[in-house]
Write a protein that holds these residues in place. Structure first.
Motif, PDB file in Angstrom:
ATOM      1  N   GLN A 208      10.587  -3.454   9.735  1.00 23.48           N
ATOM      2  CA  GLN A 208      10.231  -4.047   8.446  1.00 23.48           C
ATOM      3  C   GLN A 208       8.969  -3.398   7.877  1.00 23.48           C
ATOM      4  N   LEU A 209       7.997  -3.120   8.752  1.00 28.54           N
ATOM      5  CA  LEU A 209       6.789  -2.440   8.307  1.00 28.54           C
ATOM      6  C   LEU A 209       7.134  -1.057   7.756  1.00 28.54           C
ATOM      7  N   GLY A 210       8.002  -0.338   8.449  1.00 28.95           N
ATOM      8  CA  GLY A 210       8.401   0.979   7.981  1.00 28.95           C
ATOM      9  C   GLY A 210       9.101   0.917   6.631  1.00 28.95           C
ATOM     10  N   GLN A 211       9.951  -0.077   6.430  1.00 32.57           N
ATOM     11  CA  GLN A 211      10.639  -0.234   5.149  1.00 32.57           C
ATOM     12  C   GLN A 211       9.650  -0.498   4.020  1.00 32.57           C
ATOM     13  N   LEU A 212       8.639  -1.328   4.298  1.00 30.86           N
ATOM     14  CA  LEU A 212       7.646  -1.629   3.266  1.00 30.86           C
ATOM     15  C   LEU A 212       6.818  -0.395   2.938  1.00 30.86           C
TER      16      LEU A 212
ATOM     17  N   LEU B 112      -0.756   0.804   7.554  1.00 33.05           N
ATOM     18  CA  LEU B 112      -1.475   0.488   8.789  1.00 33.05           C
ATOM     19  C   LEU B 112      -1.604   1.734   9.646  1.00 33.05           C
ATOM     20  N   ARG B 113      -2.776   1.876  10.281  1.00 31.80           N
ATOM     21  CA  ARG B 113      -2.964   2.931  11.275  1.00 31.80           C
ATOM     22  C   ARG B 113      -2.769   2.306  12.646  1.00 31.80           C
ATOM     23  N   ARG B 114      -1.918   2.892  13.432  1.00 31.25           N
ATOM     24  CA  ARG B 114      -1.637   2.365  14.764  1.00 31.25           C
ATOM     25  C   ARG B 114      -2.530   3.069  15.779  1.00 31.25           C
ATOM     26  N   THR B 115      -3.438   2.327  16.407  1.00 29.08           N
ATOM     27  CA  THR B 115      -4.274   2.863  17.477  1.00 29.08           C
ATOM     28  C   THR B 115      -3.772   2.288  18.796  1.00 29.08           C
ATOM     29  N   THR B 116      -4.383   2.718  19.876  1.00 32.43           N
ATOM     30  CA  THR B 116      -3.931   2.238  21.185  1.00 32.43           C
ATOM     31  C   THR B 116      -4.252   0.766  21.388  1.00 32.43           C
ATOM     32  N   ARG B 117      -5.255   0.259  20.699  1.00 32.29           N
ATOM     33  CA  ARG B 117      -5.686  -1.122  20.923  1.00 32.29           C
ATOM     34  C   ARG B 117      -5.313  -2.073  19.801  1.00 32.29           C
ATOM     35  N   ARG B 118      -5.262  -1.591  18.558  1.00 35.90           N
ATOM     36  CA  ARG B 118      -5.038  -2.518  17.461  1.00 35.90           C
ATOM     37  C   ARG B 118      -4.490  -1.771  16.247  1.00 35.90           C
ATOM     38  N   LEU B 119      -4.164  -2.561  15.250  1.00 40.04           N
ATOM     39  CA  LEU B 119      -3.712  -2.023  13.979  1.00 40.04           C
ATOM     40  C   LEU B 119      -4.836  -2.136  12.968  1.00 40.04           C
ATOM     41  N   GLU B 120      -5.059  -1.053  12.218  1.00 39.36           N
ATOM     42  CA  GLU B 120      -6.101  -1.054  11.198  1.00 39.36           C
ATOM     43  C   GLU B 120      -5.465  -0.796   9.839  1.00 39.36           C
ATOM     44  N   MET B 121      -5.872  -1.577   8.837  1.00 35.82           N
ATOM     45  CA  MET B 121      -5.342  -1.373   7.493  1.00 35.82           C
ATOM     46  C   MET B 121      -5.965  -0.137   6.846  1.00 35.82           C
ATOM     47  N   THR B 122      -5.121   0.609   6.161  1.00 36.01           N
ATOM     48  CA  THR B 122      -5.635   1.670   5.298  1.00 36.01           C
ATOM     49  C   THR B 122      -6.145   1.024   4.008  1.00 36.01           C
ATOM     50  N   ASP B 123      -6.736   1.822   3.140  1.00 37.42           N
ATOM     51  CA  ASP B 123      -7.179   1.274   1.855  1.00 37.42           C
ATOM     52  C   ASP B 123      -5.996   0.697   1.077  1.00 37.42           C
ATOM     53  N   SER B 124      -4.865   1.399   1.128  1.00 32.99           N
ATOM     54  CA  SER B 124      -3.663   0.899   0.456  1.00 32.99           C
ATOM     55  C   SER B 124      -3.188  -0.396   1.099  1.00 32.99           C
ATOM     56  N   GLY B 125      -3.275  -0.445   2.418  1.00 32.28           N
ATOM     57  CA  GLY B 125      -2.862  -1.662   3.123  1.00 32.28           C
ATOM     58  C   GLY B 125      -3.742  -2.849   2.782  1.00 32.28           C
ATOM     59  N   GLN B 126      -5.056  -2.595   2.680  1.00 25.37           N
ATOM     60  CA  GLN B 126      -5.981  -3.658   2.322  1.00 25.37           C
ATOM     61  C   GLN B 126      -5.653  -4.216   0.941  1.00 25.37           C
ATOM     62  N   SER B 127      -5.378  -3.301  -0.003  1.00 26.11           N
ATOM     63  CA  SER B 127      -5.038  -3.714  -1.355  1.00 26.11           C
ATOM     64  C   SER B 127      -3.745  -4.524  -1.377  1.00 26.11           C
ATOM     65  N   LEU B 128      -2.729  -4.047  -0.659  1.00 27.44           N
ATOM     66  CA  LEU B 128      -1.454  -4.751  -0.642  1.00 27.44           C
ATOM     67  C   LEU B 128      -1.593  -6.108   0.032  1.00 27.44           C
ATOM     68  N   TYR B 129      -2.391  -6.179   1.091  1.00 28.10           N
ATOM     69  CA  TYR B 129      -2.589  -7.452   1.788  1.00 28.10           C
ATOM     70  C   TYR B 129      -3.209  -8.485   0.852  1.00 28.10           C
ATOM     71  N   GLU B 130      -4.276  -8.100   0.132  1.00 22.72           N
ATOM     72  CA  GLU B 130      -4.959  -9.047  -0.747  1.00 22.72           C
ATOM     73  C   GLU B 130      -4.042  -9.507  -1.881  1.00 22.72           C
ATOM     74  N   HIS B 131      -3.352  -8.545  -2.517  1.00 20.59           N
ATOM     75  CA  HIS B 131      -2.445  -8.919  -3.605  1.00 20.59           C
ATOM     76  C   HIS B 131      -1.229  -9.665  -3.074  1.00 20.59           C
ATOM     77  N   GLY B 132      -0.719  -9.224  -1.937  1.00 20.89           N
ATOM     78  CA  GLY B 132       0.452  -9.872  -1.359  1.00 20.89           C
ATOM     79  C   GLY B 132       0.187 -11.308  -0.969  1.00 20.89           C
ATOM     80  N   LEU B 133      -1.023 -11.561  -0.422  1.00 24.51           N
ATOM     81  CA  LEU B 133      -1.383 -12.924  -0.035  1.00 24.51           C
ATOM     82  C   LEU B 133      -1.381 -13.835  -1.259  1.00 24.51           C
ATOM     83  N   ARG B 134      -1.942 -13.331  -2.366  1.00 25.30           N
ATOM     84  CA  ARG B 134      -1.972 -14.145  -3.583  1.00 25.30           C
ATOM     85  C   ARG B 134      -0.562 -14.368  -4.130  1.00 25.30           C
ATOM     86  N   ILE B 135       0.275 -13.347  -4.057  1.00 22.97           N
ATOM     87  CA  ILE B 135       1.654 -13.484  -4.534  1.00 22.97           C
ATOM     88  C   ILE B 135       2.396 -14.547  -3.724  1.00 22.97           C
ATOM     89  N   LEU B 136       2.244 -14.496  -2.408  1.00 17.91           N
ATOM     90  CA  LEU B 136       2.932 -15.458  -1.558  1.00 17.91           C
ATOM     91  C   LEU B 136       2.433 -16.875  -1.798  1.00 17.91           C
TER      92      LEU B 136
END
Length: 306
Positions: A35-39, A48-72
């Protein structure tokens, strides 16, 4: 963009990893990864950047997260509004209440609310310390404090009074406590303070105006769990600093006796607030619970006589 994929992305960010996000959504890790790949394909960029320990949002991911949260949130609010046009409010609310206050007074009110609104499901947490409502996934929190967090919306419910009390048996064993200074010679029970020894402030009104006294005390016993403190003071372990609501029934029954009743001690928090995250469009279920609690709690005898 597909709203289901946006919801999946928000769940991944809030869960912190794909496995946990999949568990919350009831799907496998591979399905949530797909699902992440499709999005990301729809967005045309890495989210998202996949590291060995965690996932980090890119700038685009941060923007989509903030707007997506408000949309939901908007979609959930719209659905709640639609549901409210019928006879039954629907939705899910996660609420956090302090342990002592929750056990004694809020729990029965929440059950009344649940019976009144069978279409609203509640998830109730009993905790004294929730500093981040978003991280804890809390929609509504009741907190006793003097300074609610600045990054929240705080609705004042009522004043919280504090008192000193002890068992008759303990008071019979110690010299009379007639002045605030006499407290220094007694065993003192209280909620946790930041320092082992602290200055207790007491005040009273006199014919000449307000009077204040400070007494240095070293607690004999500390706990943020008021039922434990009440048990300790009932069993004669000392004089306790408690919210009036915590010792309400014991004082009425006479198993606890107010100490220095003319003096009002300052406790850890003088107001009860309903706290939520800033959200211009809370769900109808959340709004209904907030409205119910503000009216019901303020109407309780222990608070209405403040």
């Amino acid at each position: 963009m597909d709203l289901n994929l946006i919801q999946a992305f928000v769940d991944i960010v809030e869960a912190g990893n794909l496995a946990e996000a999949g568990r919350r959504r009831g799907v496998t890790r591979s399905q949530i990864s797909r699902q992440l790949g499709q999005l990301e394909d729809q967005a045309g960029t890495q989210l998202l950047r996949r590291t060995t320990r965690r996932l980090e949002m890119t700038d685009s991911g941060q923007s989509l997260y903030e707007h997506g949260l408000r949309i939901l949130q908007e979609v959930a609010a719209a659905q709640a509004e639609i549901d409210s046009l019928g006879k039954t409010l629907r939705g899910h609310v996660r609420v956090s209440v302090p342990t002592g206050l929750g056990d004694a007074f809020i729990a029965p009110l929440l059950l009344q609310f649940a019976e009144r609104h069978p279409g609203i499901s509640l998830r109730v947490f009993f905790a004294n310390r929730v500093t981040d409502l978003i991280a804890a996934e809390i929609d509504v929190a009741l907190r006793v404090t003097s300074e609610p967090p600045l990054d929240t919306v705080a609705r004042e419910v009522c004043a919280i009074r504090w008192q000193l009390c002890a068992s008759p048996g303990y008071l019979a064993q110690v010299p009379p406590v007639r002045e605030p200074a006499d407290l220094a010679a007694c065993r003192f029970l209280c909620p946790p303070y930041t320092t082992r020894r602290f200055s207790l402030t007491l005040g009273r009104d006199t014919a000449h105006g307000p009077e204040r006294r400070n007494v240095e005390v070293t607690p004999y016993l500390q706990s943020e769990h008021f039922p434990f403190l009440i048990r300790a003071v009932r069993e004669g372990h000392g004089i306790s600093l408690l919210p009036v609501y915590a010792g309400w029934e014991d004082v009425r029954r006479g198993s606890l006796v107010p100490v220095l009743p003319d003096w009002k001690p300052e406790g850890l928090g003088n107001r009860l607030y309903i706290i939520t995250t800033p959200n211009p469009h809370p769900s109808m279920a959340t709004r209904a619970l907030i409205s119910f609690l503000r009216e019901a709690v303020a109407g309780l005898d222990v608070f209405s006589t403040s």
